[in-house]
Structures are given as structure tokens and as C-alpha cells.
Write an enzyme that holds these catalytic residues in place. Structure first.
Site, mmCIF file in Angstrom:
data_model
loop_
_atom_site.group_PDB
_atom_site.id
_atom_site.type_symbol
_atom_site.label_atom_id
_atom_site.label_comp_id
_atom_site.label_asym_id
_atom_site.label_seq_id
_atom_site.Cartn_x
_atom_site.Cartn_y
_atom_site.Cartn_z
ATOM 1 N N HIS A 444 0.811 -1.222 0.000
ATOM 2 C CA HIS A 444 0.000 0.000 0.000
ATOM 3 C C HIS A 444 0.846 1.275 0.000
ATOM 4 C CE1 HIS A 444 -3.399 -2.457 2.180
ATOM 5 N NE2 HIS A 444 -3.317 -2.737 0.897
HETATM 6 C C1 LIG Z 1 -0.233 -7.479 -4.565
HETATM 7 C C2 LIG Z 1 -1.117 -6.334 -4.170
HETATM 8 C C3 LIG Z 1 -2.296 -6.576 -3.476
HETATM 9 C C4 LIG Z 1 -3.101 -5.507 -3.095
HETATM 10 N N1 LIG Z 1 -4.300 -5.761 -2.516
HETATM 11 C C5 LIG Z 1 -5.142 -4.735 -2.267
HETATM 12 C C6 LIG Z 1 -6.458 -4.985 -1.811
HETATM 13 O O1 LIG Z 1 -6.894 -6.128 -1.662
HETATM 14 N N2 LIG Z 1 -7.253 -3.912 -1.556
HETATM 15 C C7 LIG Z 1 -6.817 -2.631 -1.702
HETATM 16 O O2 LIG Z 1 -7.568 -1.703 -1.406
HETATM 17 N N3 LIG Z 1 -5.578 -2.374 -2.155
HETATM 18 C C8 LIG Z 1 -4.751 -3.386 -2.479
HETATM 19 N N4 LIG Z 1 -3.531 -3.130 -3.011
HETATM 20 C C9 LIG Z 1 -3.136 -1.716 -3.235
HETATM 21 C C10 LIG Z 1 -3.923 -1.035 -4.355
HETATM 22 O O3 LIG Z 1 -4.203 -1.937 -5.394
HETATM 23 C C11 LIG Z 1 -3.137 0.193 -4.842
HETATM 24 O O4 LIG Z 1 -3.027 1.106 -3.763
HETATM 25 C C12 LIG Z 1 -3.808 0.907 -6.013
HETATM 26 O O5 LIG Z 1 -4.072 0.019 -7.062
HETATM 27 C C13 LIG Z 1 -2.917 2.044 -6.508
HETATM 28 O O6 LIG Z 1 -3.538 2.663 -7.605
HETATM 29 P P1 LIG Z 1 -2.783 3.726 -8.499
HETATM 30 O O7 LIG Z 1 -3.753 4.216 -9.503
HETATM 31 O O8 LIG Z 1 -2.096 4.695 -7.637
HETATM 32 O O9 LIG Z 1 -1.611 2.911 -9.234
HETATM 33 P P2 LIG Z 1 -1.682 1.680 -10.223
HETATM 34 O O10 LIG Z 1 -2.993 0.990 -10.153
HETATM 35 O O11 LIG Z 1 -0.460 0.884 -9.960
HETATM 36 O O12 LIG Z 1 -1.605 2.340 -11.672
HETATM 37 C C14 LIG Z 1 -0.437 2.857 -12.243
HETATM 38 C C15 LIG Z 1 -0.457 2.516 -13.731
HETATM 39 O O13 LIG Z 1 0.512 3.310 -14.388
HETATM 40 C C16 LIG Z 1 1.216 2.513 -15.322
HETATM 41 N N5 LIG Z 1 2.528 3.130 -15.538
HETATM 42 C C17 LIG Z 1 3.515 3.294 -14.625
HETATM 43 N N6 LIG Z 1 4.583 3.886 -15.197
HETATM 44 C C18 LIG Z 1 4.248 4.114 -16.486
HETATM 45 C C19 LIG Z 1 4.934 4.687 -17.583
HETATM 46 N N7 LIG Z 1 6.185 5.157 -17.462
HETATM 47 N N8 LIG Z 1 4.303 4.744 -18.776
HETATM 48 C C20 LIG Z 1 3.034 4.291 -18.916
HETATM 49 N N9 LIG Z 1 2.342 3.718 -17.909
HETATM 50 C C21 LIG Z 1 2.944 3.641 -16.707
HETATM 51 C C22 LIG Z 1 1.292 1.162 -14.631
HETATM 52 O O14 LIG Z 1 1.605 0.124 -15.524
HETATM 53 C C23 LIG Z 1 -0.089 1.057 -14.015
HETATM 54 O O15 LIG Z 1 -1.013 0.503 -14.907
HETATM 55 C C24 LIG Z 1 -2.700 -4.174 -3.395
HETATM 56 C C25 LIG Z 1 -1.522 -3.948 -4.091
HETATM 57 C C26 LIG Z 1 -0.737 -5.014 -4.494
HETATM 58 C C27 LIG Z 1 0.525 -4.741 -5.253
#
Ligand SMILES: Cc1cc2nc3c(=O)[nH]c(=O)nc-3n(C[C@H](O)[C@H](O)[C@H](O)COP(=O)(O)OP(=O)(O)OC[C@H]3O[C@@H](n4cnc5c(N)ncnc54)[C@H](O)[C@@H]3O)c2cc1C
Length: 507
Positions: A444
Site C-alpha cells: 500500500h
Molecule cells: C499485490 C497487491 C495486493 C493488493 N491488494 C489490495 C487490496 O486487496 N485492496 C486494496 O484496497 N488495495 C490493495 N492493493 C493496493 C492497491 O491496489 C493500490 O493502492 C492501487 O491500485 C494504486 O492505484 P494507483 O492508480 O495509484 O496505481 P496503479 O494501479 O499501480 O496504476 C499505475 C499505472 O501506471 C502505469 N505506468 C507506470 N509507469 C508508467 C509509464 N512510465 N508509462 C506508462 N504507464 C505507466 C502502470 O503500468 C499502471 O497501470 C494491493 C496492491 C498489491 C501490489
């Protein structure tokens, strides 16, 4: 679907089709009809391990994982911890554990208290409600989180066990009050994972104003001398492409990659950038700082009976408690699963269950920095886990409460005994040693592009990056403090709210 590399002009370019990015694009598109380009480093999400909610463990370390790793953790026995992050449509919402908890009123009112107008609980509650749908039609947003049906009887027994200890039943964790024991909502819809991509974009995939470019790895933001983003460069199929931006660029690349892209573009602490050969463009020393992550640990028990096989690896129930009676709200989240989990290095019998205390208001703070100016090199990640003693104290209490839960009248008939860490681990010192050697990331990480109104904040409450005319950030990185539960719901809400903020500023 139009191809970005053909030279189309876009009003908005969004980097990252993850939890936040997909929600943002949908809401912005619904509200404005603008031309939007969404660039995602990963590819299709058409695979069984993503869609089937019981198979996600196989995705960690796979080709759709960024496979990040922390530096050896000084206060956690020098272990380097693996940090999976989704690199696929849906981002980390395509590989996560699907628990869907919004957070506590206190979490968001703290953001508001820090000066982030518009982010107090009452405001974000409205955002959650407009983003989510319910099966009874009381709200009609695209995301359909719900408590899983056909629950394992043992999950109910866990809730009963908590009740015996005075941890009262909470009939709705998503009401703004987390304390108590109850059922988690999950992003499982009609038996399948409902990632952000599946909820927000897949249903409107033919909308001509939205272009989604997959396998497009953004390398750098291009700024002009007035600190306006003119465009970005990305690599696809081994070739470099440039896209110009008519209105705004939004970074939704997540808590690791949003700060990483800023740093690669010369936005950060000038001395650090110079030391790796990057010319500083905008001085924002806190980019990559304020990194905070939850940690968890397993307390595993052999089971006296064969465990019911329903919903394996879905965390159906949990409890939110205080590590001591004076805690306001709750700072320990205790999850319950019907199998071995997070007890690395321990022998555990086939039939077992794990009580998993996690610290959800950690005090330790770390950072993300670049190793090199080469965009293909992974960054240095140092969450400085357990660097604050208070975090160890919370773990000790969490483990003690977990053991009490297993001793209750409700749960003890199921238990043949604790197998990890085991009865030999009883003094505070022994428990602390167990924590330092086994506790791990709860996946997280947040906070690396902190939102605030002080001069050190990376983004303001409208998510605009300080000192840059047309750049916003919308993802987990902007959280000023971490919500005291799993972070996906909050990250998704940030994306949805960003869509609204951007649409309103266009008027
Ligand atoms: C194994 C695991 C289990 C989890 N379980 C839970 C759960 O059960 N419940 C919960 O609430 N949270 C959970 N989490 C945490 C939660 O999923 C994250 O906090 C949330 O998804 C973050 O969202 P975000 O939009 O910030 O990033 P992300 O969803 O990671 O999105 C970032 C996106 O940007 C893309 N990206 C990055 N760099 C580039 C680039 N240079 N060019 C183009 N694209 C790029 C990535 O590929 C990705 O698709 C878990 C996380 C993990 C890793």
C-alpha cells in the site's frame, strides 16, 4: 481505435491505466467529451489469473508485474522486500487482493484538517457514492463493490470471536467508521475481478474520443521555458514517439512511477538530480519523499477440521482495533484468511488459517529516488520500514490481539495450536524479533507526491503540480497521509475526483 502515434492532438493525456487513471478518464470523458489519450506501459488484461478472483497470487512476479524491490531494510533484518505493481490495463487493481474499503472519516478529515479543501470525509463520501453502483440501484456509478456471497463459515466464526473480545460487529465498514469486526466489500462482480479498467473503460471501449495506447512506456515530460508541459515521449515497439498536449497532462502512474517520471524530467531536489546527471528544471524537493506503506504479518494456526474451500485467497472478513485503549479510531487492521499467508519460512499444516494483523497508521516514512538518469533502470525504494519504534509497538499489540481472537470460545475448537510464530515466541522482545524477520509490505505505498497547501507540497488540493502550468497528478502518490485500511478504493476515488476537478476547471 485511433492510434496515438499517428499524430492526433489530444486535449488531455493521462499516463497510467491503473486504479486511478481509468476512473479519471471515464469521469472526465463523461463530463466533457474531450479528446483523451491514455498511455499504459502494460498490455491486455485478458488472462484467467486476472479475471478469476482466486488466482491472483500467480500474477506477482509475472510479466505483468513491474517487479520492484526495496533496498535492504535496516530495521527489518536487512531484508529487501518485493513490491509487485500491476503493469497491465487496470494497473495494480488487476493484480490486487480486491478488498474494497473506503477508509475512515478520520482519514479524510485529517486531509481536510491539513488544508486540503474539498477532501474532507463528507466531500469524498459524495465522490465514492457517484463512482460506485449498487445492485439495488440506489447509486449508479460504474464500479460495483460488494460483500462476497457464499462466505466461508470460518469467516463468520472469526467475527463471532472478535465479538467475544468486545470488538463489536460493524455492519458496514464503508460508512465512514472502520472500528469493529465485519465483512469486507470486494471488487468482485458477477464472480470476476472488476478492475478499474473493467469497471470504467471496458464498457465504453468504442467511445471515439478516448484513445488507449497500450505497451507505451512514457519516458519523460517535455517542459518549455515557461514551465508548461508541451508534450511527452514514450517508447512503443522499440521506437520513440512524441505526443503534444493541448490542455493538460495528468500523471496516474502510481506511487512509484509518478515521482519517478517527475524526477526523470528534472522536477525534484536539484542537488540529487544533478548528482545523477539530470538538469533540474523545477525545484520540488519533496518529490519521492513522504513514502509510507502499511505492513502486515501472519499468525498461523493449524485447524482441527478440514477448512471449507469457498472463496480461497479472498479476505472476506477483518477487524479494526486500537493497539491500546487510548487510540482514536483504529490503527491495527486484522484480516482473516482460510489458508497459510505471510508466515514466510514457517512449516504450516495443510489445514490452517491465518490471522493477519497489519499496522495501518505507521509512523515510519521513507523515499523513492532515481539510481540513474536512464528511464529503464528501476528506482531506489526505501520505505524505512519499522524505523519508528511505535510501529513495532503496534505490531506487538496486533499479534497479542490476534492470539486472543484464536483463544475465544468461537474459534478455539477449530485450533490445533499456533504454528507461526508459535508458543515459543512470547516475550515482547521475541515478538519484535519475529516482526523484524517476517513482517512484510501490505503493498500500500502512498504519499510520494504529497498533496498540501504548504510550500513543500508536490500538488495542491486541485492536484496541480506546484510551479507547472498544466500538470496534475492523480493516484495513490498524492495522499498526504495513508488511509487506515487497504488503499485501492481511496486511489480509485482520487482518480474519479480528479476527473471532476479537471472538468470543472475547464468551464
Ligand atoms: C499485490 C497487491 C495486493 C493488493 N491488494 C489490495 C487490496 O486487496 N485492496 C486494496 O484496497 N488495495 C490493495 N492493493 C493496493 C492497491 O491496489 C493500490 O493502492 C492501487 O491500485 C494504486 O492505484 P494507483 O492508480 O495509484 O496505481 P496503479 O494501479 O499501480 O496504476 C499505475 C499505472 O501506471 C502505469 N505506468 C507506470 N509507469 C508508467 C509509464 N512510465 N508509462 C506508462 N504507464 C505507466 C502502470 O503500468 C499502471 O497501470 C494491493 C496492491 C498489491 C501490489
Amino acid at each position: 481505435m485511433p492510434n496515438a502515434a499517428t499524430g492526433n492532438e489530444f486535449d488531455y493525456v493521462v499516463i497510467g491505466a491503473g486504479s486511478a487513471g481509468c476512473a479519471l478518464v471515464r469521469n472526465l470523458s463523461d463530463r466533457t467529451g474531450s479528446k483523451i489519450l491514455l498511455l499504459e506501459a502494460g498490455g491486455s488484461d485478458e488472462r484467467i489469473e486476472i479475471q478469476d478472483p482466486t488466482k491472483y497470487f500467480g500474477l506477482w512476479g509475472s510479466d505483468i508485474d513491474w517487479k520492484y524491490e526495496t533496498v535492504p531494510q535496516e530495521f527489518a533484518n536487512n531484508r529487501a522486500l518485493r513490491w509487485p505493481r500491476g503493469r497491465v490495463l487496470g494497473g495494480t487493481s488487476s493484480i490486487n487482493g480486491m478488498v474494497y474499503l473506503r477508509g475512515d472519516r478520520l482519514d479524510y478529515d485529517t486531509w481536510g484538517y491539513l488544508g486540503n479543501y474539498g477532501w474532507g470525509f463528507d466531500e469524498v463520501f459524495r465522490t465514492f457514492t457517484s463512482m460506485e453502483g449498487t445492485s439495488n440501484g440506489s447509486s449508479s456509478g460504474p464500479l460495483m463493490p460488494a460483500v462476497v456471497v457464499d462466505q466461508s463459515p470460518l469467516s463468520q466464526i472469526f467475527i463471532d470471536a472478535c465479538g467475544e473480545l468486545g470488538i463489536n460487529y460493524n455492519d458496514n465498514f464503508n460508512s465512514g467508521k472502520l472500528s469493529g469486526a465485519g465483512w469486507n466489500e470486494s471488487t468482485i462482480y458477477q464472480g470476476k475481478r472488476q478492475s478499474s479498467y473493467r469497471a470504467f473503460l471496458h464498457p465504453i471501449i468504442d467511445r471515439p474520443t478516448i484513445t488507449i495506447e497500450t505497451n507505451a512506456i512514457v519516458q519523460k515530460l517535455i517542459l518549455n521555458s515557461s514551465h508548461r508541459i508541451e508534450g511527452i515521449t514514450y517508447i512503443k515497439d522499440g521506437k520513440e514517439h512524441k505526443v503534444s498536449i493541448a490542455r493538460e497532462l495528468i500523471l496516474s502512474a502510481g506511487a512509484v512511477d509518478s515521482p519517478r517520471l517527475l524526477l526523470l524530467s528534472g522536477i525534484g531536489a536539484p542537488e540529487e538530480l544533478r548528482s545523477i546527471g539530470i538538469k533540474p528544471v523545477v525545484e520540488l524537493p519533496e518529490v519521492g519523499r513522504n513514502l509510507v506503506d502499511h505492513m502486515l504479518i501472519g499468525v498461523a494456526f493449524g485447524s482441527a477440521s478440514k477448512i471449507d474451500g469457498r472463496n480461497p485467497f479472498v479476505t472476506e472478513s477483518c477487524a479494526f482495533v486500537g493497539s491500546n485503549p487510548g487510540v482514536v479510531g483504529s490503527n491495527v487492521q486484522i484480516s482473516f484468511v482460510n489458508e497459510k499467508n505471510f508466515v514466510e519460512g514457517y512449516e504450516v499444516p495443510e489445514h490452517c488459517f491465518t490471522v493477519i494483523p497489519g499496522i495501518v497508521r505507521p509512523q515510519s516514512r521513507g523515499w523513492i529516488k532515481l539510481r540513474s538518469s536512464d528511464p529503464t533502470v528501476s528506482p531506489l525504494i526505501d520505505p524505512r520500514y519499522l524505523s519508528e519504534t511505535a510501529d513495532l509497538d503496534d505490531f506487538v499489540s496486533g499479534i497479542q490481539i490476534s492470539r486472543e481472537i484464536a483463544k475465544t470460545k468461537a474459534l478455539s475448537p477449530w485450533t490445533t495450536g499456533e504454528v507461526a510464530p508459535g508458543p515459543g515466541c512470547s516475550s515482547d522482545k521475541q515478538i519484535r524479533d519475529y516482526v523484524r524477520s517476517v513482517a512484510t509490505t501490505w503493498f500500500h505505498p502512498v504519499g510520494t507526491c504529497r498533496m498540501g497547501i504548504d510550500s513543500g507540497a508536490v500538488v495542491d488540493p486541485e492536484l496541480r503540480v506546484q510551479g507547472i502550468a498544466n500538470l496534475r497528478i492523480a493516484d495513490a502518490s498524492i495522499m498526504p497521509t495513508v488511509v487506515s485500511c487497504n488503499t485501492n478504493a481511496a486511489s480509485t476515488m482520487i482518480g474519479w475526483k480528479a476527473g471532476e476537478l479537471i472538468a470543472n476547471s475547464k468551464k
